[in-house]
Scaffold this motif. Structure first.
Motif, mmCIF file in Angstrom:
data_model
loop_
_atom_site.group_PDB
_atom_site.id
_atom_site.type_symbol
_atom_site.label_atom_id
_atom_site.label_comp_id
_atom_site.label_asym_id
_atom_site.label_seq_id
_atom_site.Cartn_x
_atom_site.Cartn_y
_atom_site.Cartn_z
ATOM 1 N N LEU A 69 8.776 5.940 -2.086
ATOM 2 C CA LEU A 69 7.554 6.753 -2.084
ATOM 3 C C LEU A 69 7.229 7.087 -0.632
ATOM 4 O O LEU A 69 7.036 6.192 0.192
ATOM 5 C CB LEU A 69 6.411 5.944 -2.716
ATOM 6 N N VAL A 70 7.206 8.381 -0.309
ATOM 7 C CA VAL A 70 6.935 8.827 1.063
ATOM 8 C C VAL A 70 5.546 9.471 1.097
ATOM 9 O O VAL A 70 5.235 10.334 0.273
ATOM 10 C CB VAL A 70 7.990 9.861 1.534
ATOM 11 N N CYS A 71 4.710 9.022 2.037
ATOM 12 C CA CYS A 71 3.324 9.527 2.141
ATOM 13 C C CYS A 71 2.985 9.724 3.616
ATOM 14 O O CYS A 71 3.655 9.168 4.496
ATOM 15 C CB CYS A 71 2.331 8.496 1.595
ATOM 16 N N PRO A 72 1.895 10.465 3.905
ATOM 17 C CA PRO A 72 1.442 10.550 5.297
ATOM 18 C C PRO A 72 0.910 9.191 5.761
ATOM 19 O O PRO A 72 0.259 8.470 4.999
ATOM 20 C CB PRO A 72 0.308 11.579 5.249
ATOM 21 N N LYS A 73 1.207 8.866 7.023
ATOM 22 C CA LYS A 73 0.788 7.569 7.582
ATOM 23 C C LYS A 73 -0.664 7.656 8.047
ATOM 24 O O LYS A 73 -1.017 8.563 8.816
ATOM 25 C CB LYS A 73 1.697 7.239 8.766
ATOM 26 N N ASP A 74 -1.488 6.754 7.560
ATOM 27 C CA ASP A 74 -2.912 6.699 7.911
ATOM 28 C C ASP A 74 -3.530 8.108 7.785
ATOM 29 O O ASP A 74 -3.401 8.711 6.745
ATOM 30 C CB ASP A 74 -3.087 6.104 9.310
ATOM 31 N N PHE A 75 -4.173 8.592 8.846
ATOM 32 C CA PHE A 75 -4.803 9.918 8.718
ATOM 33 C C PHE A 75 -4.000 10.991 9.443
ATOM 34 O O PHE A 75 -4.496 12.073 9.711
ATOM 35 C CB PHE A 75 -6.245 9.860 9.240
ATOM 36 N N SER A 76 -2.727 10.678 9.765
ATOM 37 C CA SER A 76 -1.887 11.667 10.446
ATOM 38 C C SER A 76 -1.067 12.416 9.389
ATOM 39 O O SER A 76 -1.256 12.216 8.190
ATOM 40 C CB SER A 76 -0.931 10.952 11.390
ATOM 41 N N SER A 102 7.394 3.538 1.331
ATOM 42 C CA SER A 102 7.372 2.213 0.726
ATOM 43 C C SER A 102 8.329 2.222 -0.468
ATOM 44 O O SER A 102 8.419 3.228 -1.183
ATOM 45 C CB SER A 102 5.931 1.938 0.272
ATOM 46 N N ALA A 103 9.060 1.122 -0.656
ATOM 47 C CA ALA A 103 9.936 1.019 -1.829
ATOM 48 C C ALA A 103 9.080 0.563 -3.005
ATOM 49 O O ALA A 103 8.284 -0.360 -2.874
ATOM 50 C CB ALA A 103 11.048 0.012 -1.558
ATOM 51 N N VAL A 104 9.215 1.232 -4.149
ATOM 52 C CA VAL A 104 8.417 0.890 -5.332
ATOM 53 C C VAL A 104 9.364 0.549 -6.479
ATOM 54 O O VAL A 104 10.253 1.345 -6.819
ATOM 55 C CB VAL A 104 7.511 2.084 -5.744
ATOM 56 N N ASP A 105 9.165 -0.640 -7.057
ATOM 57 C CA ASP A 105 9.991 -1.071 -8.180
ATOM 58 C C ASP A 105 9.435 -0.439 -9.466
ATOM 59 O O ASP A 105 8.282 -0.686 -9.820
ATOM 60 C CB ASP A 105 9.925 -2.609 -8.266
ATOM 61 N N VAL A 106 10.219 0.397 -10.136
ATOM 62 C CA VAL A 106 9.710 1.092 -11.330
ATOM 63 C C VAL A 106 10.351 0.568 -12.626
ATOM 64 O O VAL A 106 10.321 1.240 -13.638
ATOM 65 C CB VAL A 106 9.918 2.632 -11.216
ATOM 66 N N ARG A 107 10.880 -0.661 -12.584
ATOM 67 C CA ARG A 107 11.544 -1.187 -13.783
ATOM 68 C C ARG A 107 10.598 -1.209 -14.983
ATOM 69 O O ARG A 107 10.954 -0.813 -16.088
ATOM 70 C CB ARG A 107 12.066 -2.599 -13.529
ATOM 71 N N LYS A 108 9.352 -1.669 -14.737
ATOM 72 C CA LYS A 108 8.388 -1.795 -15.842
ATOM 73 C C LYS A 108 8.041 -0.408 -16.379
ATOM 74 O O LYS A 108 8.082 -0.163 -17.591
ATOM 75 C CB LYS A 108 7.131 -2.501 -15.321
ATOM 76 N N GLN A 109 7.715 0.524 -15.470
ATOM 77 C CA GLN A 109 7.339 1.882 -15.896
ATOM 78 C C GLN A 109 8.503 2.561 -16.622
ATOM 79 O O GLN A 109 8.302 3.282 -17.596
ATOM 80 C CB GLN A 109 6.956 2.734 -14.677
ATOM 81 N N VAL A 115 15.833 7.793 -6.332
ATOM 82 C CA VAL A 115 14.834 8.858 -6.493
ATOM 83 C C VAL A 115 13.848 8.766 -5.332
ATOM 84 O O VAL A 115 13.407 7.672 -4.971
ATOM 85 C CB VAL A 115 14.065 8.679 -7.828
ATOM 86 N N VAL A 116 13.499 9.927 -4.761
ATOM 87 C CA VAL A 116 12.501 9.958 -3.683
ATOM 88 C C VAL A 116 11.318 10.795 -4.142
ATOM 89 O O VAL A 116 11.500 11.923 -4.620
ATOM 90 C CB VAL A 116 13.098 10.572 -2.394
#
Ligand code: SF4
Length: 380
Positions: free
Chosen positions: A231-238, A244-251, A176-177
């Motif tokens: 999880l894809v986000c804008p880098k810094d203020f650009s 970043s890879a996020v482990d969602v096993r708990k959620q 999932v992205v």
């Protein structure tokens, strides 16, 4: 488990009546499901979401407009960023998936991007399942599913969900992205926002697992649904993408458990008086009576998760309910459910002195009186 066809049809008809004539159903998204699962005991939210009622319009019609949701500016910015991430057949997105989650695989080149268009959510769900099956059965290639449609059974009704993307890896596993417009500064983002994104992604993982289970039942090889999402986000203020890879096993485990506990929408609908309707076009008094006919379990957490929070908070305060003070205080007060009960118990006018909550309240009242130099009533 899906409902038998005739019962499912009757339920859909009943839910349409609750929504109001000619009012289209508002689709449940993963954000709403994650919030729904955060308050599984609230029958009011369960039936309103199950019936596809637009809670933002409802809150406005009740005279308690919600301050909840994304601004138009944030939505536009988010859409522009997502289009940038997915440009050129998703080349940058696939590069990030490869770099963060699957470095041992061949770098993505000439990835397949199947057309997922179809009529209606059911058609799009079936098209997505077919595309996932075809991609899984053709190992060695990368496939990007842009805005696939997934169905998740929620309290007996299907909820249609649309992740930003699902990637099928060369080994046939699925990721999932989630693409968000909040920034990642020096490689980390606001933990509250990452937590909300992880809960949302966990709902998609659960829905993908249902697809995988159906494929397996039909004889296809069992695909792995990865529990680390991207999880894809804008880098810094650009506006350059970073990830970043996020482990969602708990959620995933928590959300799955809470969704399973949700009171069945059908059971709630059966308890409502004949003619109950939540159409925002109704007069406020009639609408208030309809909303109040369904029990709610207000907690301060509702303020950041539900459009009806201001309405429910006002009602809860009017009733003197201790839930307005928070779940932990509510739990400590045991059988004392209103502020009146609490004060009366603290002043020794009611309550069982053997009850630990009553004893603690009386002791606290005594200490307060001593501190303020008031007349002290000894604890019984
Ligand atoms: S705001 Fe009201 S309807 Fe929404 S979850 Fe809280 S109690 Fe339920």
């Amino acid at each position: 488990m899906p409902l038998p066809r005739t019962r499912g049809k009757a339920l859909r008809q009943r839910l349409a009546e609750l929504r109001g004539p000619d009012v289209p159903a508002k689709a449940l998204d993963a954000r709403a499901l994650a919030a729904l699962a955060a308050n599984p005991g609230c029958r009011r939210r369960a039936i309103l979401d199950g019936a596809g009622v637009d809670k933002t319009a409802l809150a406005g019609a009740l005279g308690s407009p919600s301050a909840f949701g994304q601004s138009q500016f944030a939505l536009t910015r988010g859409n522009a960023f997502e289009a940038k991430v997915k440009a050129d057949g998703g080349a940058e997105l696939l590069r990030l998936v490869h770099e963060k989650l699957d470095r041992r695989a061949e770098p993505p080149a000439d990835a397949a991007v199947p057309d997922l268009s179809a009529i209606g959510p059911e058609g799009r769900t079936a098209r997505t399942a077919l595309a996932l099956r075809e991609a899984t059965e053709a190992p060695g290639t990368w496939t990007l599913l842009d805005h696939p449609m997934l169905a998740l059974d929620v309290a007996g009704s299907p909820a249609f969900l649309e992740p930003d993307a699902v990637v099928v890896h060369p080994d046939g596993s699925w990721t999932v992205v989630e693409i968000k417009s909040f920034p990642m500064l020096d490689g980390s983002a606001d933990p509250a926002k990452v937590g909300a994104a992880a809960r949302q992604a966990a709902v998609y993982v659960l829905a993908l697992e249902e697809v995988a289970a159906r494929l397996t039942q039909s004889g296809a090889p069992a695909p792995e649904v990865r529990h680390r999402v991207l999880l894809v986000c804008p880098k810094d203020f650009s506006n350059l993408p970073t990830a970043s890879a996020v482990d969602v096993r708990k959620q995933r485990a928590v959300t799955g458990r809470q969704l399973a506990r949700l009171t069945r929408i059908e059971d709630i609908a059966d308890t409502l008086p004949e003619g109950t309707c939540f159409s925002p076009d109704l007069p406020a008094a009639e609408l208030t009576a309809a909303v109040e006919s369904v029990p709610a379990t207000y907690a301060p957490e509702c303020l950041s998760a539900c459009e009806l929070a201001f309405h429910c908070r006002a009602r809860s305060r009017e009733a003197g309910a201790v839930t307005t003070l928070g779940r932990s205080i509510r739990a400590e007060l045991g059988g004392l459910t209103t502020t009146e009960d609490v004060l009366s118990a603290a002043h020794g006018e009611s309550g069982d002195p053997e009850d630990p909550a009553v004893a603690a309240l009386r002791r606290a009242a005594q200490l307060r009186a001593e501190a303020l130099g008031l007349e002290v009533t000894p604890c019984p």
